[in-house]
Design an enzyme around this catalytic site. Structure first.
Site, PDB file in Angstrom:
ATOM      1  N   CYS A 124      14.310 -23.438 -22.322  1.00  0.00           N
ATOM      2  CA  CYS A 124      13.155 -22.693 -21.804  1.00  0.00           C
ATOM      3  C   CYS A 124      12.131 -22.459 -22.903  1.00  0.00           C
ATOM      4  CB  CYS A 124      13.608 -21.354 -21.212  1.00  0.00           C
ATOM      5  SG  CYS A 124      14.486 -20.298 -22.379  1.00  0.00           S
TER       6      CYS A 124
ATOM      7  N   ASP B 160      22.461 -24.616 -22.527  1.00  0.00           N
ATOM      8  CA  ASP B 160      21.287 -23.978 -21.919  1.00  0.00           C
ATOM      9  C   ASP B 160      21.016 -22.650 -22.625  1.00  0.00           C
ATOM     10  OD1 ASP B 160      19.224 -23.229 -20.287  1.00  0.00           O
ATOM     11  OD2 ASP B 160      20.461 -22.816 -18.525  1.00  0.00           O
TER      12      ASP B 160
ATOM     13  N   CYS C  62      -3.370  -8.584 -15.639  1.00  0.00           N
ATOM     14  CA  CYS C  62      -1.938  -8.305 -15.830  1.00  0.00           C
ATOM     15  C   CYS C  62      -1.283  -9.190 -16.875  1.00  0.00           C
ATOM     16  CB  CYS C  62      -1.192  -8.397 -14.498  1.00  0.00           C
ATOM     17  SG  CYS C  62      -0.669 -10.051 -14.020  1.00  0.00           S
TER      18      CYS C  62
ATOM     19  N   CYS D  60      -0.011 -14.178 -14.973  1.00  0.00           N
ATOM     20  CA  CYS D  60      -0.492 -15.484 -14.531  1.00  0.00           C
ATOM     21  C   CYS D  60      -1.739 -15.856 -15.320  1.00  0.00           C
ATOM     22  CB  CYS D  60      -0.801 -15.478 -13.040  1.00  0.00           C
ATOM     23  SG  CYS D  60       0.594 -15.040 -12.004  1.00  0.00           S
TER      24      CYS D  60
ATOM     25  N   GLN E  85      18.626 -17.987 -11.277  1.00  0.00           N
ATOM     26  CA  GLN E  85      17.363 -18.685 -11.495  1.00  0.00           C
ATOM     27  C   GLN E  85      16.257 -18.041 -10.664  1.00  0.00           C
ATOM     28  OE1 GLN E  85      16.285 -21.033 -13.454  1.00  0.00           O
ATOM     29  NE2 GLN E  85      18.162 -21.673 -14.454  1.00  0.00           N
TER      30      GLN E  85
ATOM     31  N   PHE F  47      26.426 -21.383 -22.938  1.00  0.00           N
ATOM     32  CA  PHE F  47      25.443 -20.427 -22.410  1.00  0.00           C
ATOM     33  C   PHE F  47      25.423 -20.530 -20.887  1.00  0.00           C
ATOM     34  CE2 PHE F  47      24.001 -22.201 -26.467  1.00  0.00           C
ATOM     35  CZ  PHE F  47      23.906 -21.057 -27.254  1.00  0.00           C
TER      36      PHE F  47
ATOM     37  N   GLU G  12      29.886 -17.738 -22.303  1.00  0.00           N
ATOM     38  CA  GLU G  12      28.745 -16.845 -22.141  1.00  0.00           C
ATOM     39  C   GLU G  12      29.059 -15.523 -22.843  1.00  0.00           C
ATOM     40  OE1 GLU G  12      25.526 -14.795 -21.411  1.00  0.00           O
ATOM     41  OE2 GLU G  12      25.638 -16.909 -20.822  1.00  0.00           O
TER      42      GLU G  12
END
Length: 576
Positions: free
Chosen positions: A525, A498, A142, A145, A392, A423, A450
């Site tokens: 991120c 962020d 997939c 992972c 989250q 953000f 935002e």
């Protein structure tokens, strides 16, 4: 979480000639699409079809030809989880999906991108270091992972090393500096390595993806239908999934029930065909929250369909709402009441999306069962989550992440400081900084910005739900700010930023350098764009005569999503 935007790449490679000189050894930290490495062309390569050892001559191996077969060893992991390999002598970089550190394998060059090439693994010669058995049967297919068969300790080492290399080579912070080891913090692991996702999105499709060994099987009609995850590299093929180890067990019960029933010919349900743009079922989105009174799970099922036909979904709604393990449990509170009945399943929604795109956000939303929201708690606050709300994805690790943000912000707690939350999304960070657990004011006021209107509306709703009045949330595109932007709020004592994967636009960076807030907490991120932005804020942009005015005090990697290549970072910058 994606790659560095094209405008940023042009700026980095054209105005920063030092990037062209980066050693091959730093390539592990860069995006698999844009390693930011450039090498001189070499048109004298000799293409051969037989296996080439990595001891080939420099002139021959520096630019491997497409379809050339090589024996390689994976050295490390790049951003997005691709294995980094290098041609001996020349150091030319090749990236291979599903290759892990220490693995020796035969690979074929599938694509060249100037400064590097991509390789398809043909055969493993010897397994990678830190090999473990992947508990999920879909792990090798997939793509969600990618590192499940790599020990968790090795995953953490690889992620920490990626961030370190980026901070050094893109952020231009020397590891020879005595303060560097104090700045670069060890990665924070995730205590919960499975069943940590509170949201999973599955797709319906007319073409089931099959592994190579089963491709000869002919599937007709319903047998070719699938519900699951997009196979890597395909927009139209779906890997059928009966269970996902990243979501909660009650959510897996729902997935299994839908799988057992949706292809029943008597129901007349059809998956959406992305080629002909026909069909009814598009997506199945499962969300898990928590009842604040009982601490038991709350579940939301969201069917995304191409049209509104509630009678078509009624049989599935009835099946789901009758699952004993999901709908409710008998629970003794051991006080004065013999038995109380608590409901897990509280919401079944239908989002209607008539567009031909792949989005799961509907133009219209209908409640088919229960209520339209579920609840979740974070840092002592309660949040109402609708079908399309951002929240989250790993609630457990978000508690850890937000505590780190609070610690970096270092609010005095006397309600005297102004916080600018860039953000801000649905306001989760800003709201946790606005109030203490006792609901006493922590900051004087939080101003959040935002671009997504629905997220701003959710932020206002969450503030009201928690009785927080010292916040202001505004809609605005932070990539398009002008000279009037800073006039809408007082000068902040602390800036929280962020951004999404592309990082901050140069307009916003220039604004922050002019604003000169005493402290910036940068939450990222994407470590690649994070390193780029803190370089700008600390060192400036010499080519544009922009001077940096911040000092990097700490950078803290956080593993939010075990077994995936994603990395979160919390950076603290203080005004020089």
């Amino acid at each position: 979480m994606a790659t560095i935007p094209s405008h940023a790449l042009r700026h980095l490679t054209l105005t920063r000639p030092w990037l062209r000189k980066i050693s091959c050894t730093t390539s592990l930290a860069f995006s698999s699409q844009d390693p930011l490495l450039t090498y001189p062309d070499n048109s004298n390569n000799n293409d051969t079809d037989h296996t080439k050892k990595t001891t080939n001559s420099k002139s021959q191996a520096f630019f491997p030809k497409k379809n050339q077969v090589l024996e390689l060893e994976c050295e490390s992991l790049a951003f997005k989880g691709k294995g980094v390999c290098k041609v001996a002598d020349s150091g030319f970089v090749l990236l291979c999906d599903n290759a892990l550190p220490g693995e020796r394998f035969i690979g074929r060059v599938s694509r060249k991108k100037g400064s590097y090439a991509e390789v398809t693994k043909l055969k493993t010669l010897s397994p990678h270091r830190d090999l473990v058995d992947a508990p999920c049967g879909y792990a090798s297919y997939c793509g969600g992972c990618k590192t499940q068969n790599l020990s968790y300790e090795a995953q953490l080492r690889a992620k920490e090393q990626q961030v370190r290399e980026l901070v050094i080579h893109v952020g231009k912070f020397s590891d020879k500096n005595l303060d560097f080891e104090c700045i670069m913090k060890p990665i924070v692991p995730c205590d919960v390595q499975f069943h940590y996702r509170n949201k999973m999105e599955f797709s319906f499709g007319t073409q089931k993806w099959l592994p190579k060994e089963l491709l000869r099987e002919k599937l007709d009609g319903n047998d070719n239908y699938a519900l699951g995850l997009h196979a890597p590299g395909y927009f139209d093929k779906i890997l059928n999934v009966d269970k996902c180890l990243l979501q909660s067990e009650p959510a897996n019960k729902i997935l299994a029930t839908v799988q057992d029933n949706w292809k029943d010919p008597e129901l007349g349900l059809s998956p959406y065909n992305v080629h002909s743009h026909t069909g009814f079922l598009k997506h199945l989105v499962l969300r898990t929250g928590r009842d604040m009174k009982t601490d038991l799970p709350e579940l939301m099922v969201n069917f995304v369909t191409s049209s509104y036909k509630p009678e078509m979904l009624k049989p599935l709604v009835e099946k789901i709402s009758a699952i004993p393990e999901v709908v409710g449990v008998n629970y003794a509170n051991f006080v004065n009441v013999d038995l109380l009945y608590f409901v897990y399943m509280v919401s079944i929604m239908n989002n209607v999306n008539t567009s031909v795109g792949n989005t799961s956000v509907g133009e219209e939303e209908y409640t088919l069962y229960g209520k339209s929201t579920i609840t979740e708690s974070l840092r002592g606050l309660t949040f109402q989550i609708s079908a399309n709300s951002f929240f989250q994805t790993n609630t457990h690790q978000a508690e850890v992440l937000y505590k780190l943000i609070e610690d970096c912000a270092g609010l005095r707690g006397d309600a005297s400081e102004i916080v600018l939350d860039l953000f801000c999304g649905t306001g989760t960070i800003g709201l946790t900084l606005a109030k203490k657990y006792s609901l006493l004011d922590l900051a004087k006021h939080v101003y959040g910005y935002e671009v997504v209107a629905q997220a701003v509306a959710d932020a206002h709703r969450n503030a009201k739900l928690n009785g927080i009045s010292n916040t202001t949330f505004l809609q605005g595109d932070l990539n398009k700010i002008d000279e009037n932007f800073g006039k809408h709020f007082p000068k902040p004592d602390i800036v929280i930023s962020d951004p999404n994967r592309p990082g901050m636009h140069m307009k916003l960076i220039k604004f922050l350098l002019k604003l000169k807030a005493p402290k910036i907490v940068y939450v990222s991120c994407n470590p690649a764009t994070c390193a780029r932005d803190i370089d700008y804020l600390c060192h400036g942009v010499m080519e544009q005569n922009i001077k940096g005015c911040y000092k990097l005090k700490s950078i803290q990697p956080v593993d939010m999503f075990p077994h995936t290549p994603h990395i979160e970072c919390v950076c603290l910058l203080e005004l020089c």
